[in-house]
Design a protein around this motif. Structure first.
Motif, PDB file in Angstrom:
ATOM      1  N   SER A   1      -6.927   8.751  -1.512  1.00 55.23           N
ATOM      2  CA  SER A   1      -6.158   9.675  -0.672  1.00 55.23           C
ATOM      3  C   SER A   1      -5.670  10.883  -1.477  1.00 55.23           C
ATOM      4  N   HIS A   2      -5.782  10.796  -2.810  1.00 56.79           N
ATOM      5  CA  HIS A   2      -5.444  11.928  -3.691  1.00 56.79           C
ATOM      6  C   HIS A   2      -6.685  12.361  -4.490  1.00 56.79           C
ATOM      7  N   SER A   3      -7.858  12.147  -3.909  1.00 59.02           N
ATOM      8  CA  SER A   3      -9.105  12.276  -4.676  1.00 59.02           C
ATOM      9  C   SER A   3      -9.383  13.701  -5.144  1.00 59.02           C
ATOM     10  N   ASP A   4      -8.779  14.691  -4.497  1.00 60.17           N
ATOM     11  CA  ASP A   4      -9.015  16.065  -4.927  1.00 60.17           C
ATOM     12  C   ASP A   4      -8.406  16.331  -6.302  1.00 60.17           C
ATOM     13  N   LYS A   5      -7.469  15.460  -6.713  1.00 58.77           N
ATOM     14  CA  LYS A   5      -6.748  15.645  -7.980  1.00 58.77           C
ATOM     15  C   LYS A   5      -7.235  14.684  -9.075  1.00 58.77           C
ATOM     16  N   ILE A   6      -7.750  13.505  -8.677  1.00 60.90           N
ATOM     17  CA  ILE A   6      -8.062  12.440  -9.643  1.00 60.90           C
ATOM     18  C   ILE A   6      -9.344  12.764 -10.416  1.00 60.90           C
ATOM     19  N   LYS A   7      -9.203  12.918 -11.742  1.00 61.73           N
ATOM     20  CA  LYS A   7     -10.364  13.217 -12.581  1.00 61.73           C
ATOM     21  C   LYS A   7     -11.076  11.955 -13.062  1.00 61.73           C
ATOM     22  N   ARG A   8     -10.355  10.823 -13.136  1.00 64.11           N
ATOM     23  CA  ARG A   8     -10.978   9.578 -13.584  1.00 64.11           C
ATOM     24  C   ARG A   8     -10.119   8.384 -13.183  1.00 64.11           C
TER      25      ARG A   8
ATOM     26  N   ALA B   1       0.822  -1.218   0.000  1.00 60.35           N
ATOM     27  CA  ALA B   1       0.000   0.000   0.000  1.00 60.35           C
ATOM     28  C   ALA B   1       0.852   1.264   0.000  1.00 60.35           C
ATOM     29  N   GLU B   2       1.951   1.274   0.762  1.00 57.47           N
ATOM     30  CA  GLU B   2       2.784   2.484   0.853  1.00 57.47           C
ATOM     31  C   GLU B   2       3.446   2.809  -0.475  1.00 57.47           C
ATOM     32  N   SER B   3       3.958   1.780  -1.152  1.00 57.82           N
ATOM     33  CA  SER B   3       4.697   2.042  -2.393  1.00 57.82           C
ATOM     34  C   SER B   3       3.759   2.546  -3.495  1.00 57.82           C
ATOM     35  N   ILE B   4       2.554   2.032  -3.554  1.00 59.10           N
ATOM     36  CA  ILE B   4       1.637   2.472  -4.609  1.00 59.10           C
ATOM     37  C   ILE B   4       1.067   3.856  -4.284  1.00 59.10           C
ATOM     38  N   SER B   5       0.938   4.179  -2.997  1.00 55.88           N
ATOM     39  CA  SER B   5       0.456   5.502  -2.611  1.00 55.88           C
ATOM     40  C   SER B   5       1.470   6.579  -2.996  1.00 55.88           C
ATOM     41  N   ALA B   6       2.755   6.278  -2.824  1.00 54.07           N
ATOM     42  CA  ALA B   6       3.807   7.243  -3.178  1.00 54.07           C
ATOM     43  C   ALA B   6       3.811   7.522  -4.674  1.00 54.07           C
ATOM     44  N   ALA B   7       3.438   6.515  -5.482  1.00 57.27           N
ATOM     45  CA  ALA B   7       3.438   6.669  -6.945  1.00 57.27           C
ATOM     46  C   ALA B   7       2.287   7.541  -7.434  1.00 57.27           C
ATOM     47  N   MET B   8       1.336   7.857  -6.550  1.00 53.07           N
ATOM     48  CA  MET B   8       0.114   8.573  -6.937  1.00 53.07           C
ATOM     49  C   MET B   8       0.277  10.095  -6.915  1.00 53.07           C
ATOM     50  N   ASP B   9       1.378  10.596  -6.376  1.00 56.19           N
ATOM     51  CA  ASP B   9       1.561  12.039  -6.230  1.00 56.19           C
ATOM     52  C   ASP B   9       1.500  12.753  -7.588  1.00 56.19           C
ATOM     53  N   GLY B  10       0.666  13.764  -7.673  1.00 57.08           N
ATOM     54  CA  GLY B  10       0.607  14.600  -8.876  1.00 57.08           C
ATOM     55  C   GLY B  10      -0.154  14.010 -10.044  1.00 57.08           C
ATOM     56  N   VAL B  11      -0.811  12.870  -9.820  1.00 58.05           N
ATOM     57  CA  VAL B  11      -1.494  12.164 -10.905  1.00 58.05           C
ATOM     58  C   VAL B  11      -2.887  12.754 -11.148  1.00 58.05           C
ATOM     59  N   ASP B  12      -3.271  12.884 -12.420  1.00 58.13           N
ATOM     60  CA  ASP B  12      -4.599  13.389 -12.778  1.00 58.13           C
ATOM     61  C   ASP B  12      -5.609  12.273 -13.026  1.00 58.13           C
ATOM     62  N   GLY B  13      -5.125  11.100 -13.441  1.00 57.28           N
ATOM     63  CA  GLY B  13      -6.010   9.982 -13.734  1.00 57.28           C
ATOM     64  C   GLY B  13      -5.275   8.661 -13.555  1.00 57.28           C
ATOM     65  N   VAL B  14      -6.052   7.587 -13.392  1.00 54.58           N
ATOM     66  CA  VAL B  14      -5.492   6.244 -13.184  1.00 54.58           C
ATOM     67  C   VAL B  14      -6.138   5.284 -14.173  1.00 54.58           C
ATOM     68  N   VAL B  15      -5.310   4.445 -14.810  1.00 54.72           N
ATOM     69  CA  VAL B  15      -5.819   3.340 -15.621  1.00 54.72           C
ATOM     70  C   VAL B  15      -5.218   2.052 -15.067  1.00 54.72           C
ATOM     71  N   SER B  16      -6.068   1.172 -14.572  1.00 54.95           N
ATOM     72  CA  SER B  16      -5.614  -0.092 -13.993  1.00 54.95           C
ATOM     73  C   SER B  16      -5.718  -1.209 -15.028  1.00 54.95           C
ATOM     74  N   CYS B  17      -4.552  -1.714 -15.443  1.00 56.61           N
ATOM     75  CA  CYS B  17      -4.494  -2.812 -16.423  1.00 56.61           C
ATOM     76  C   CYS B  17      -3.890  -4.065 -15.800  1.00 56.61           C
ATOM     77  N   SER B  18      -3.787  -4.096 -14.481  1.00 48.98           N
ATOM     78  CA  SER B  18      -3.159  -5.243 -13.817  1.00 48.98           C
ATOM     79  C   SER B  18      -4.052  -6.466 -13.926  1.00 48.98           C
ATOM     80  N   GLY B  19      -3.430  -7.626 -14.012  1.00 48.30           N
ATOM     81  CA  GLY B  19      -4.189  -8.867 -14.054  1.00 48.30           C
ATOM     82  C   GLY B  19      -3.248 -10.046 -13.980  1.00 48.30           C
TER      83      GLY B  19
END
Length: 257
Positions: A115-122, A65-83
Motif C-alpha cells: 500500500s506504500h509501494s511507490d516509496k518502498i525501494k526494497r 493489519a491496521e497497526s502495521i500499516s500505520a507504521a509504514m508511513d514514510g518508510v524507504d525499505g523494510v527488513v522483516s526479522c520476525s520469527g
C-alpha cells in the motif's frame, strides 16, 4: 552495482527486539541509516536501544493489519526479522505460533508495504534454510508444526507482491541472542573465527549462521541492486570473510545471480 537503499534512508525493522532484529537494527544505525524499530513492547525497545540517534521505536503488531500499516508511513525499505520457535515454547504464548507469526503477520506486513509501494525501494525477508527441503530429513522434523510451510508461503506471497524483494535463508542461528545487551554492547559482539560466508541460490546448504554476520549480510544486501529478486541461502564458515567491506559482499552476492 549502485546502491538502491543508502545511508540516510528510513528502514522499518520488524522483530527488532529479537535475536536477529536487534543486531540488524544496530548494524543499520552504525551504517548511517535511520531505523524505525517495530516492537510490541515500547519498554523492551527502550531498554534495548535507549535513545539512540536516528532510531524511532514504534509500537505495532504485525498480526493487526491496521497497526502495521500505520507504521509504514514514510518508510524507504523494510527488513522483516520476525520469527518464532519451530516447536511449542513459551514464545508461542499469546497466539504467537508459526501460523500467526510466519504467515498472518508477514502477509499483513507485505500488504502494508504494497500500500506504500511507490516509496518502498526494497523489502528484505529473513526466512530460513530448509523451506524447499521441508519434506526431507532433518527439515521434516523442524517442520512438524508447519513453521517452514508458513515461511515458504510468505516467501511466495512476497515474490508475487510486485515489491522489489530479497529473501535471505540462513542456517541454524548462532551467536546470541544477546537480548539482554544494550546497543553499545551489541556493536562490540563478534563471531569468533567463523566470519566467512558460503552462499547458494538454491536451498542446498547445511550448517549454522552467525546472527552477527547475518546482520551484516542484510545491511549489505539492501544496498545492492544485484540482490533484487534474489533468494539466497547462507552459512557461516571458518575464515575471515568479507567483514564489513561492501565490495567483498557485492562480489559474493553477484556470484549468486
Amino acid at each position: 552495482c549502485s546502491a538502491t537503499l543508502s545511508p540516510g534512508d528510513l528502514v522499518l525493522v520488524t522483530g527488532s527486539t529479537g535475536g536477529v532484529g536487534q543486531l540488524v537494527t544496530a548494524n543499520l544505525l552504525q551504517k548511517g541509516f535511520r531505523v524505525r524499530a517495530v516492537t510490541r513492547s515500547e519498554e523492551r525497545g527502550k531498554q534495548l536501544f535507549g535513545e539512540a540517534e536516528n532510531l524511532e521505536v514504534v509500537v505495532a503488531d504485525q498480526r493487526d493489519a491496521e497497526s502495521i500499516s500505520a507504521a509504514m508511513d514514510g518508510v524507504d525499505g523494510v527488513v522483516s526479522c520476525s520469527g518464532t520457535t519451530a516447536f511449542p515454547s513459551k514464545r508461542w504464548d499469546g497466539n504467537n505460533g508459526p501460523e500467526m507469526t510466519d504467515k498472518v503477520g508477514l502477509h499483513n506486513l507485505i500488504d502494508a508495504a504494497k500500500s506504500h509501494s511507490d516509496k518502498i525501494k526494497r523489502f528484505l525477508l529473513v526466512s530460513s534454510t530448509g523451506v524447499v527441503r521441508r519434506k526431507q530429513f532433518p527439515f521434516v522434523i523442524m517442520n512438524a508444526f508447519g513453521v517452514l510451510d508458513y515461511k515458504k508461503l510468505s516467501e511466495e506471497y512476497l515474490e508475487g507482491s510486485g515489491l522489489p524483494y530479497t529473501i535471505v535463508r540462513p542456517g541454524r542461528l548462532t551467536d546470541g541472542p544477546y537480548t539482554s545487551y544494550d546497543l553499545n554492547t551489541l556493536l562490540r559482539a563478534t563471531s569468533g573465527s567463523r566470519k566467512n560466508v558460503e552462499m547458494s541460490r538454491d536451498d542446498v546448504l547445511n550448517g549454522e549462521m552467525s546472527r552477527i554476520t547475518l546482520a551484516e549480510a542484510v545491511s549489505q544486501a539492501i544496498q545492492l541492486p544485484c540482490t533484487e529478486g534474489m533468494h539466497v541461502s547462507m552459512m557461516s564458515r571458518e575464515g575471515e570473510g568479507p567483514g564489513s567491506q561492501s565490495n567483498l559482499w557485492e562480489e559474493l552476492y553477484q556470484q549468486q545471480q
